[in-house]
Design a protein around this motif. Structure first.
Motif, PDB file in Angstrom:
ATOM      1  N   UNK A   1       0.859  -1.194   0.000  1.00 13.23           N
ATOM      2  CA  UNK A   1       0.000   0.000   0.000  1.00 13.23           C
ATOM      3  C   UNK A   1       0.897   1.247   0.000  1.00 13.23           C
ATOM      4  N   UNK A   2       1.248   1.684  -1.198  1.00 19.74           N
ATOM      5  CA  UNK A   2       2.149   2.830  -1.365  1.00 19.74           C
ATOM      6  C   UNK A   2       1.601   4.059  -0.651  1.00 19.74           C
ATOM      7  N   UNK A   3       2.499   4.831  -0.043  1.00 20.66           N
ATOM      8  CA  UNK A   3       2.052   6.070   0.591  1.00 20.66           C
ATOM      9  C   UNK A   3       1.552   7.024  -0.496  1.00 20.66           C
ATOM     10  N   UNK A   4       0.395   7.653  -0.298  1.00 18.60           N
ATOM     11  CA  UNK A   4      -0.139   8.578  -1.316  1.00 18.60           C
ATOM     12  C   UNK A   4       0.835   9.707  -1.647  1.00 18.60           C
ATOM     13  N   UNK A   5       1.726  10.027  -0.707  1.00 24.21           N
ATOM     14  CA  UNK A   5       2.710  11.084  -0.908  1.00 24.21           C
ATOM     15  C   UNK A   5       3.835  10.711  -1.860  1.00 24.21           C
ATOM     16  N   UNK A   6       3.714   9.563  -2.528  1.00 22.63           N
ATOM     17  CA  UNK A   6       4.738   9.168  -3.488  1.00 22.63           C
ATOM     18  C   UNK A   6       4.377   9.565  -4.919  1.00 22.63           C
ATOM     19  N   UNK A   7       3.186  10.142  -5.103  1.00 19.99           N
ATOM     20  CA  UNK A   7       2.778  10.619  -6.439  1.00 19.99           C
ATOM     21  C   UNK A   7       1.905  11.870  -6.300  1.00 19.99           C
ATOM     22  N   UNK A   8       1.988  12.761  -7.281  1.00 18.43           N
ATOM     23  CA  UNK A   8       1.080  13.919  -7.250  1.00 18.43           C
ATOM     24  C   UNK A   8      -0.354  13.498  -7.604  1.00 18.43           C
ATOM     25  N   UNK A   9      -1.320  14.322  -7.241  1.00 16.64           N
ATOM     26  CA  UNK A   9      -2.721  13.939  -7.442  1.00 16.64           C
ATOM     27  C   UNK A   9      -3.070  13.670  -8.908  1.00 16.64           C
ATOM     28  N   UNK A  10      -2.462  14.416  -9.824  1.00 20.79           N
ATOM     29  CA  UNK A  10      -2.760  14.196 -11.246  1.00 20.79           C
ATOM     30  C   UNK A  10      -2.419  12.769 -11.668  1.00 20.79           C
ATOM     31  N   UNK A  11      -1.333  12.234 -11.113  1.00 22.29           N
ATOM     32  CA  UNK A  11      -0.926  10.871 -11.453  1.00 22.29           C
ATOM     33  C   UNK A  11      -1.874   9.850 -10.822  1.00 22.29           C
ATOM     34  N   UNK A  12      -2.250  10.079  -9.568  1.00 23.10           N
ATOM     35  CA  UNK A  12      -3.216   9.164  -8.928  1.00 23.10           C
ATOM     36  C   UNK A  12      -4.522   9.152  -9.704  1.00 23.10           C
ATOM     37  N   UNK A  13      -4.992  10.343 -10.097  1.00 21.37           N
ATOM     38  CA  UNK A  13      -6.268  10.417 -10.809  1.00 21.37           C
ATOM     39  C   UNK A  13      -6.214   9.669 -12.132  1.00 21.37           C
ATOM     40  N   UNK A  14      -5.087   9.797 -12.834  1.00 22.00           N
ATOM     41  CA  UNK A  14      -4.929   9.094 -14.115  1.00 22.00           C
ATOM     42  C   UNK A  14      -4.991   7.576 -13.893  1.00 22.00           C
ATOM     43  N   UNK A  15      -4.325   7.135 -12.841  1.00 23.23           N
ATOM     44  CA  UNK A  15      -4.308   5.708 -12.526  1.00 23.23           C
ATOM     45  C   UNK A  15      -5.705   5.215 -12.154  1.00 23.23           C
ATOM     46  N   UNK A  16      -6.401   5.991 -11.348  1.00 28.21           N
ATOM     47  CA  UNK A  16      -7.728   5.590 -10.870  1.00 28.21           C
ATOM     48  C   UNK A  16      -8.750   5.497 -12.013  1.00 28.21           C
ATOM     49  N   UNK A  17      -8.516   6.253 -13.087  1.00 28.60           N
ATOM     50  CA  UNK A  17      -9.457   6.225 -14.218  1.00 28.60           C
ATOM     51  C   UNK A  17      -9.374   4.922 -15.011  1.00 28.60           C
ATOM     52  N   UNK A  18      -8.346   4.133 -14.762  1.00 28.75           N
ATOM     53  CA  UNK A  18      -8.151   2.919 -15.558  1.00 28.75           C
ATOM     54  C   UNK A  18      -7.981   1.674 -14.685  1.00 28.75           C
ATOM     55  N   UNK A  19      -8.775   1.591 -13.616  1.00 33.66           N
ATOM     56  CA  UNK A  19      -8.593   0.479 -12.672  1.00 33.66           C
ATOM     57  C   UNK A  19      -8.966  -0.884 -13.251  1.00 33.66           C
ATOM     58  N   UNK A  20      -9.825  -0.912 -14.279  1.00 30.56           N
ATOM     59  CA  UNK A  20     -10.186  -2.220 -14.838  1.00 30.56           C
ATOM     60  C   UNK A  20      -9.018  -2.810 -15.628  1.00 30.56           C
ATOM     61  N   UNK A  21      -8.033  -1.974 -15.945  1.00 26.13           N
ATOM     62  CA  UNK A  21      -6.785  -2.492 -16.527  1.00 26.13           C
ATOM     63  C   UNK A  21      -5.616  -1.829 -15.807  1.00 26.13           C
ATOM     64  N   UNK A  22      -5.416  -2.263 -14.568  1.00 29.31           N
ATOM     65  CA  UNK A  22      -4.426  -1.666 -13.672  1.00 29.31           C
ATOM     66  C   UNK A  22      -3.109  -2.425 -13.808  1.00 29.31           C
ATOM     67  N   UNK A  23      -2.235  -1.931 -14.650  1.00 23.21           N
ATOM     68  CA  UNK A  23      -0.972  -2.622 -14.969  1.00 23.21           C
ATOM     69  C   UNK A  23      -1.240  -4.073 -15.380  1.00 23.21           C
ATOM     70  N   UNK A  24      -2.319  -4.252 -16.152  1.00 24.50           N
ATOM     71  CA  UNK A  24      -2.633  -5.580 -16.672  1.00 24.50           C
ATOM     72  C   UNK A  24      -3.538  -6.414 -15.774  1.00 24.50           C
ATOM     73  N   UNK A  25      -3.942  -5.894 -14.629  1.00 19.60           N
ATOM     74  CA  UNK A  25      -4.867  -6.630 -13.760  1.00 19.60           C
ATOM     75  C   UNK A  25      -6.174  -5.864 -13.600  1.00 19.60           C
TER      76      UNK A  25
END
Lengths: 168, 133
Positions: free
Chosen positions: A42-66
């Motif tokens: 469970x990575x600390x949220x402080x390891x990425x800016x919010x724009x990056x988290x938001x981009x990741x969250x938009x594609x959870x059905x294909x989250x690094x292939x999972x």
């Protein structure tokens, strides 16, 4: 005497607020720990800016292939947590500041491992040590950073499987 | 006698596990999809769980790649090495204790291993297999 105690107390309070022993703010959200920490650290949220988290969250059905898709309510709750605790809001923590400062203008990294600071910090490690089965990739912080759970990523606590302590 | 049976059946209903409840819903659905449906099957479930498929990541995997061959033991995520607690509710009572969680993982993991959602029959068979392991 009383004023001395007061001065010491005040000084230490000032130091405590401006200097953080941990590299990044701790994970405080139980839902985040449960949902994201089931499959990986469970990575600390402080390891990425919010724009990056938001981009990741938009594609959870294909989250690094999972498939990491969430129910709407959990999705919203975790998104809110990540946004409120992202790196650019915690610049008083060393690693958050380093990560944010390393990004080029407008750059939205795909992952923590893809930020220039994290790439630079790992570039001298032999590829075979990173891809070995005990580690698998840069994404696997806890494989080598023995104190990552305690929000500390210092070099002195690094222990690489089948290699040992790391010296820069 | 009738009263005893009624009491007993009420008792068993109120103590039916979450997994049983989930399987009951699936069984109703399976029956409506196929009138010849005659119940879920552990043997078919085993094959759903252990057979290999080209998964979402393009690699050939099965459910056992992450959950291991012994469902009563701790295993490791094949891709991240993260520890996974035993899947069998016999070894880990937290398993199959919440419908929302069951549905979430069934959806995700069929996509991960089969690169598609599971059919009603596959879902019922594999859950029957797991909870009896």
């Amino acid at each position: 005497m009383k004023s001395l105690i007061l001065t010491v107390a005040l000084t230490s309070a000032v130091f405590a607020s401006s200097f953080n022993k941990s590299d990044v703010a701790p994970v405080t959200n139980e839902l985040y720990k449960k949902e994201c920490g089931s499959c990986h650290f469970a990575y600390q949220p402080g390891l990425l800016p919010s724009k990056a988290w938001n981009k990741m969250m938009l594609n959870l059905s294909n989250h690094f292939g999972s498939d990491a898709s969430l129910e709407e309510e959990d999705y919203l709750s975790i998104s809110r947590y990540l946004n409120n605790n992202s790196a650019e809001k915690f610049m008083n923590y060393k690693r958050s500041a380093k990560i944010v400062d390393s990004l080029r203008a407008g750059e939205i990294p795909e992952s923590i491992s893809k930020t220039p600071y994290i790439i630079k910090k790992h570039r001298d490690i032999k590829a075979s040590l990173i891809t070995q089965k005990e580690v698998k990739g840069i994404f696997n912080c806890t494989a080598c950073h023995t104190t990552a759970q305690k929000w500390i990523y210092g070099e002195s606590d690094v222990l690489i499987p089948n290699y040992g302590k790391w010296k820069d | 006698m009738k009263l005893i049976i009624t009491i007993l059946s009420l008792f068993s209903i109120s103590f039916a596990s979450v997994a049983d409840e989930y399987l009951l819903t699936l069984a109703k659905q399976a029956k409506s999809e196929n009138p010849k449906f005659s119940g879920f099957d552990t043997k078919r479930g085993e094959s759903v769980f252990t057979s290999k498929h080209i998964g979402k990541k393009g690699k050939e995997i099965s459910c056992t790649s992450c959950h291991g061959n012994d469902l009563n033991k701790v295993s490791k995520n094949y891709f991240t090495t993260k520890e996974i607690e035993p899947l069998s509710p016999k070894a880990n009572p937290k398993r199959f204790s919440d419908i929302k969680t069951i549905e979430k993982w069934i959806r995700r993991n069929f996509n991960d291993v089969y690169n598609r959602e599971g059919t009603t029959l596959e879902k019922g068979d594999v859950v029957t297999y797991i909870i009896n392991k």
